[in-house]
Design a protein around this motif. Structure first.
Motif, PDB file in Angstrom:
ATOM      1  N   ILE A  46       8.195  -4.064 -31.931  1.00 23.34           N
ATOM      2  CA  ILE A  46       8.645  -4.236 -30.540  1.00 23.34           C
ATOM      3  C   ILE A  46       7.714  -5.181 -29.786  1.00 23.34           C
ATOM      4  CG2 ILE A  46       8.960  -3.050 -28.335  1.00 23.34           C
ATOM      5  CD1 ILE A  46       9.802  -0.562 -29.957  1.00 23.34           C
ATOM      6  N   VAL A  47       6.407  -4.933 -29.908  1.00 20.02           N
ATOM      7  CA  VAL A  47       5.438  -5.771 -29.186  1.00 20.02           C
ATOM      8  C   VAL A  47       5.486  -7.216 -29.676  1.00 20.02           C
ATOM      9  CG1 VAL A  47       2.989  -6.148 -28.721  1.00 20.02           C
ATOM     10  CG2 VAL A  47       3.908  -3.833 -28.716  1.00 20.02           C
ATOM     11  N   ALA A  48       5.519  -7.392 -30.998  1.00 18.11           N
ATOM     12  CA  ALA A  48       5.564  -8.743 -31.556  1.00 18.11           C
ATOM     13  C   ALA A  48       6.820  -9.468 -31.107  1.00 18.11           C
ATOM     14  CB  ALA A  48       5.502  -8.684 -33.090  1.00 18.11           C
ATOM     15  N   GLY A  49       7.952  -8.756 -31.078  1.00 16.59           N
ATOM     16  CA  GLY A  49       9.204  -9.377 -30.639  1.00 16.59           C
ATOM     17  C   GLY A  49       9.121  -9.860 -29.202  1.00 16.59           C
ATOM     18  N   LEU A  50       8.585  -9.008 -28.320  1.00 15.80           N
ATOM     19  CA  LEU A  50       8.446  -9.383 -26.917  1.00 15.80           C
ATOM     20  C   LEU A  50       7.518 -10.589 -26.748  1.00 15.80           C
ATOM     21  CD1 LEU A  50       8.081  -5.855 -25.259  1.00 15.80           C
ATOM     22  CD2 LEU A  50       9.989  -7.450 -24.941  1.00 15.80           C
ATOM     23  N   LEU A  51       6.395 -10.535 -27.437  1.00 11.33           N
ATOM     24  CA  LEU A  51       5.401 -11.603 -27.293  1.00 11.33           C
ATOM     25  C   LEU A  51       5.911 -12.934 -27.843  1.00 11.33           C
ATOM     26  CD1 LEU A  51       2.181  -9.610 -28.271  1.00 11.33           C
ATOM     27  CD2 LEU A  51       2.695 -10.570 -26.016  1.00 11.33           C
ATOM     28  N   VAL A  52       6.601 -12.882 -28.970  1.00 15.29           N
ATOM     29  CA  VAL A  52       7.117 -14.124 -29.560  1.00 15.29           C
ATOM     30  C   VAL A  52       8.150 -14.766 -28.637  1.00 15.29           C
ATOM     31  CG1 VAL A  52       8.520 -15.055 -31.432  1.00 15.29           C
ATOM     32  CG2 VAL A  52       6.625 -13.530 -31.960  1.00 15.29           C
ATOM     33  N   VAL A  53       9.001 -13.942 -28.046  1.00 11.68           N
ATOM     34  CA  VAL A  53      10.009 -14.468 -27.117  1.00 11.68           C
ATOM     35  C   VAL A  53       9.342 -15.141 -25.915  1.00 11.68           C
ATOM     36  CG1 VAL A  53      11.814 -13.818 -25.475  1.00 11.68           C
ATOM     37  CG2 VAL A  53      11.834 -12.868 -27.784  1.00 11.68           C
ATOM     38  N   GLN A  58       3.834 -21.305 -27.026  1.00 12.50           N
ATOM     39  CA  GLN A  58       2.381 -21.503 -26.944  1.00 12.50           C
ATOM     40  C   GLN A  58       1.729 -21.322 -28.311  1.00 12.50           C
ATOM     41  OE1 GLN A  58       0.262 -19.662 -23.618  1.00 12.50           O
ATOM     42  NE2 GLN A  58       2.195 -19.368 -22.529  1.00 12.50           N
ATOM     43  N   VAL A  59       2.257 -20.375 -29.085  1.00 13.87           N
ATOM     44  CA  VAL A  59       1.729 -20.166 -30.437  1.00 13.87           C
ATOM     45  C   VAL A  59       1.947 -21.420 -31.283  1.00 13.87           C
ATOM     46  CG1 VAL A  59       2.000 -18.868 -32.591  1.00 13.87           C
ATOM     47  CG2 VAL A  59       2.024 -17.663 -30.395  1.00 13.87           C
ATOM     48  N   ILE A 185      -3.764 -14.458 -24.917  1.00 13.58           N
ATOM     49  CA  ILE A 185      -2.413 -13.952 -25.132  1.00 13.58           C
ATOM     50  C   ILE A 185      -1.783 -14.566 -26.382  1.00 13.58           C
ATOM     51  CG2 ILE A 185      -1.227 -15.678 -23.737  1.00 13.58           C
ATOM     52  CD1 ILE A 185      -0.488 -11.884 -23.898  1.00 13.58           C
ATOM     53  N   VAL A 186      -2.148 -15.801 -26.701  1.00 14.63           N
ATOM     54  CA  VAL A 186      -1.654 -16.450 -27.919  1.00 14.63           C
ATOM     55  C   VAL A 186      -2.236 -15.765 -29.145  1.00 14.63           C
ATOM     56  CG1 VAL A 186      -1.707 -18.588 -29.273  1.00 14.63           C
ATOM     57  CG2 VAL A 186      -1.266 -18.671 -26.811  1.00 14.63           C
ATOM     58  N   PHE A 187      -3.534 -15.503 -29.094  1.00 17.27           N
ATOM     59  CA  PHE A 187      -4.196 -14.802 -30.195  1.00 17.27           C
ATOM     60  C   PHE A 187      -3.596 -13.412 -30.385  1.00 17.27           C
ATOM     61  CE2 PHE A 187      -8.046 -12.336 -31.677  1.00 17.27           C
ATOM     62  CZ  PHE A 187      -8.042 -12.835 -32.968  1.00 17.27           C
ATOM     63  N   PHE A 188      -3.358 -12.708 -29.285  1.00 18.00           N
ATOM     64  CA  PHE A 188      -2.771 -11.372 -29.345  1.00 18.00           C
ATOM     65  C   PHE A 188      -1.364 -11.411 -29.940  1.00 18.00           C
ATOM     66  CE2 PHE A 188      -0.561  -7.834 -26.919  1.00 18.00           C
ATOM     67  CZ  PHE A 188      -1.024  -6.830 -27.760  1.00 18.00           C
ATOM     68  N   THR A 189      -0.595 -12.441 -29.612  1.00 17.06           N
ATOM     69  CA  THR A 189       0.761 -12.577 -30.155  1.00 17.06           C
ATOM     70  C   THR A 189       0.730 -12.668 -31.673  1.00 17.06           C
ATOM     71  OG1 THR A 189       1.550 -13.695 -28.156  1.00 17.06           O
ATOM     72  CG2 THR A 189       2.837 -14.013 -30.165  1.00 17.06           C
ATOM     73  N   VAL A 190      -0.163 -13.496 -32.201  1.00 12.92           N
ATOM     74  CA  VAL A 190      -0.251 -13.663 -33.655  1.00 12.92           C
ATOM     75  C   VAL A 190      -0.744 -12.371 -34.306  1.00 12.92           C
ATOM     76  CG1 VAL A 190      -1.286 -14.998 -35.523  1.00 12.92           C
ATOM     77  CG2 VAL A 190      -0.650 -16.133 -33.397  1.00 12.92           C
ATOM     78  N   LEU A 191      -1.712 -11.706 -33.678  1.00 11.88           N
ATOM     79  CA  LEU A 191      -2.200 -10.435 -34.203  1.00 11.88           C
ATOM     80  C   LEU A 191      -1.074  -9.405 -34.284  1.00 11.88           C
ATOM     81  CD1 LEU A 191      -5.649  -9.911 -32.393  1.00 11.88           C
ATOM     82  CD2 LEU A 191      -5.275 -10.567 -34.774  1.00 11.88           C
ATOM     83  N   ALA A 192      -0.243  -9.358 -33.242  1.00 16.64           N
ATOM     84  CA  ALA A 192       0.859  -8.393 -33.215  1.00 16.64           C
ATOM     85  C   ALA A 192       1.861  -8.667 -34.331  1.00 16.64           C
ATOM     86  CB  ALA A 192       1.551  -8.445 -31.854  1.00 16.64           C
ATOM     87  N   VAL A 193       2.157  -9.937 -34.582  1.00 19.86           N
ATOM     88  CA  VAL A 193       3.080 -10.292 -35.654  1.00 19.86           C
ATOM     89  C   VAL A 193       2.514  -9.864 -37.014  1.00 19.86           C
ATOM     90  CG1 VAL A 193       4.159 -12.212 -36.888  1.00 19.86           C
ATOM     91  CG2 VAL A 193       4.146 -12.193 -34.386  1.00 19.86           C
ATOM     92  N   VAL A 194       1.232 -10.161 -37.228  1.00 19.74           N
ATOM     93  CA  VAL A 194       0.585  -9.768 -38.490  1.00 19.74           C
ATOM     94  C   VAL A 194       0.558  -8.255 -38.623  1.00 19.74           C
ATOM     95  CG1 VAL A 194      -1.564  -9.802 -39.810  1.00 19.74           C
ATOM     96  CG2 VAL A 194      -0.817 -11.859 -38.599  1.00 19.74           C
ATOM     97  N   ALA A 195       0.279  -7.539 -37.532  1.00 20.31           N
ATOM     98  CA  ALA A 195       0.249  -6.078 -37.557  1.00 20.31           C
ATOM     99  C   ALA A 195       1.614  -5.510 -37.924  1.00 20.31           C
ATOM    100  CB  ALA A 195      -0.205  -5.538 -36.202  1.00 20.31           C
TER     101      ALA A 195
END
Length: 302
Positions: A46-53, A58-59, A185-195
């Protein structure tokens, strides 16, 4: 309202601590409603989906820098997000929200030790005293106020898992020193996707041994809170507060987490607050205060 909130670091940090403390309550409420590893997977999907959108472009723009640190990113997400969260929700099955919150409150001390081990960052005598007092507080609550249990290696399994989880998180926190030079926030987005990706194997294990439980209606409510509150909104708040007052002052507010979680556990879950909880909480907070006192004095002198 949003503009006002965006300029109030104390309010942002207080709400962040409150949301993080609520995670201990959610962990207990998830028991019987959704299996631990399913919580972790759904949380990060859920978090990764929100952040990627929101931040996907930026990523992509920062990818040239990010790809040079892929190994570090994968390890950080695996230890700090997947492993820590998995052990956290697993621990919630065999310990109380009070214990979860108080032990989690000791994480600054684990990070201090991690910095010493991995980077040889010197620890002052005052900081070492703080570390020892905090560790004693964690040991005290894990033995339920009866240190004689330690001689028989009798520690609540959930507390033991939570202590290991803190070690995993400290390893993640220490690696942040070498994180790629991109917006937080970009770093967090990638971390969330990997998680989200690294959460899959544990769910497959749950499925293979028959312990996988997808959320009930109540379970979905818990997962939604965990994903939107402690995982998404709080991170945005925390990063904005750091922009306003810096990481040093912002980090002090993390000390509110064990206090808030203790209050919430008693009020919302009706968990009994025993004398050993009070002693352990006092020891953990005293240890953190001692270690940060030196830092605050240096800041004033500088």
């Amino acid at each position: 309202m949003i503009a006002l909130l965006n300029s109030q670091p104390v309010l942002l940090l207080t709400l962040t601590a409150l949301l993080w403390a609520g995670n201990t309550i959610a962990g207990r409420l998830a028991v019987g409603e959704v299996s631990p590893f399913a919580v972790v997977l759904l949380r990060w999907v859920i978090v990764a989906g929100l952040l990627v959108v929101i931040y996907g472009r930026q990523v992509v723009a920062e990818w040239a820098t990010l790809k040079r640190h892929l190994i570090l990113i994968v390890l950080s997400a695996t230890f700090g997000f997947t492993a820590f969260n998995s052990l956290f929700y697993l621990a919630a099955h065999s310990t109380t929200a009070l214990n979860l919150g108080i032990i989690q409150g000791s994480m600054p001390m684990f990070v201090l030790l991690g910095a010493l081990i991995f980077y040889r960052t010197p620890i002052t005598p005052l900081q070492m005293a703080g570390v020892l007092i905090t560790i004693f507080g964690v040991v005290y609550i894990s033995s339920r106020g009866e240190l004689s249990r330690l001689a028989e290696l009798e520690i609540n399994p959930g507390d033991g898992l939570m202590i290991v989880a803190c070690f995993f998180y400290s390893a993640y926190a220490v690696t942040l020193r070498n994180r790629p030079k991109v917006p937080g926030i970009v770093f967090f987005t990638v971390l969330a996707v990997v998680a989200a990706v690294t959460s899959v194997p544990a769910v497959l294990v749950e499925a293979s041994n028959g312990s996988l439980q997808w959320p009930t209606a109540m379970g979905w409510a818990v997962v939604a809170y965990i994903a939107l509150g402690p995982s998404f909104i709080s991170q945005i708040f925390f990063m904005r507060a750091i922009e306003l007052i810096g990481p040093g002052r912002a980090g002090v507010f993390i000390n509110l987490v064990p206090i808030f979680s203790s209050i919430m556990a008693v009020l919302l879950l009706s968990e009994p607050f025993r004398a050993y909880h009070a002693v352990a909480l006092a020891l953990v907070l005293a240890g953190i205060w001692l270690s940060e006192r030196k830092s605050s004095e240096k800041a004033k002198q500088g």
